[in-house]
Design a protein around this motif. Structure first.
Motif: not given
Length: 306
Positions: A261-264, A278-287
């Motif tokens: 999920g994302n932050r929201e 998704i979007g966190d420091a560890l997982f900035p993108d889907w890759e």
């Protein structure tokens, strides 16, 4: 009598197995009298015999009590009153003994035992290549809650399905739940614009190694968002996720090994499994998500490059 001789001959040749509680493994473990415990639709069953005998009882409390019994004790609770109108009961709901709905109920119960009870599952898979029989079982569906044909047919069908799942490597795959909103850059665009290309690609790749489900949390009063999500899933990629969309007001009931999920995301505090944001420091993108899941689960390199 002649049929029993044929079964014994086929057993001697290693082509059949006659299920009976007094025989040796695996025939005894496959018997409904064996204490193969499992839970079915919230009810604890001490044996399959307990479940089957409980179906003859209309009273939910008495039914639950019989369900919890071991095989031989449960068999003593057998009654024949149901034979008059051919109606059996499960959790307050009547079932016509001769209906397709009743057959589905039996199949679901056996499937629950198969998935939850390792001893039963191993015993069944030890019979690969053999025709299952139950010569001591009744063959008249109007006199028994489970005929020999129904019993052995269900077991052999589960055995075949398990073999197929093993061949394609799907049994035991980890489950990934994906918050549907994180497939779009903006939650307000869900169902109105195409999802992010990277997100779509990631879903297709993850589907090769995991069980992937899309999850959407929508308040009961907001019916249009439910419809929008369902319509998009049916249209997306030929309806691949048509049967993998979970619409819920209670995300805590969704069970998975990972939750993306994302932050929201409305699921952050309510879900089980490892959270991947998704979007966190560890997982900035889907890759980064793909790389992490592949490394954690030892996925083959050729799967990563598909």
């Amino acid at each position: 009598m002649f049929r029993n001789l044929i079964i014994k001959y086929q057993e001697w040749r290693g082509r059949a197995l006659d299920i009976w509680s007094a025989k040796s493994y695996p025939a005894n473990v496959l018997s409904n009298l064996c204490s193969n415990g499992f839970r079915f639709e919230g009810v604890v069953c001490g044996s399959m015999e307990g479940f089957l005998q409980a179906l003859k009882q209309k009273d939910p409390d008495k039914q639950r009590r019989i369900c919890s019994m071991k095989g031989h004790k449960a068999r003593k609770m057998s009654v024949s009153g149901w034979q008059t109108d051919q109606i059996v009961w499960w959790k307050g709901q009547p079932f016509d003994r001769q209906s397709r709905a009743y057959q589905h109920l039996l199949q679901r119960a056996y499937q629950a035992m198969f998935e939850q009870n390792e001893r039963f599952r191993q015993a069944l898979m030890a019979t690969r290549g053999k025709t299952l029989c139950h010569s001591r079982g009744c063959r008249d569906p109007y006199r028994t809650i489970l005929t020999e044909q129904e019993f052995c047919g269900i077991l052999m069908q589960m055995r075949q399905q398990y073999d197929q799942r093993e061949r394609v490597g799907t049994f035991g795959r980890k489950r990934i739940l994906v918050d549907m909103d994180c497939l779009w850059a903006d939650a307000s665009e869900v169902g109105h614009t195409p999802p992010l290309a990277d997100a779509v690609r990631a879903l297709r790749l993850l589907e090769q190694s995991f069980e992937v489900f899309l999850v959407a949390r929508v308040p009961c009063a907001e019916s249009p968002p439910w419809a929008e999500r369902a319509e998009w899933v049916c249209a997306y990629d030929g309806g691949v996720f048509r049967e993998r969309l979970l619409l819920t007001t209670m995300p805590s009931l969704c069970r998975g090994d990972y939750f993306i999920g994302n932050r929201e995301s409305a699921f952050c505090a309510d879900t089980t499994g490892e959270w991947i944001g998704i979007g966190d420091a560890l997982f900035p993108d889907w890759e980064h998500v793909l790389r992490y899941l592949w490394e954690q689960n030892g996925c083959a390199a050729d799967e990563k490059n598909k």
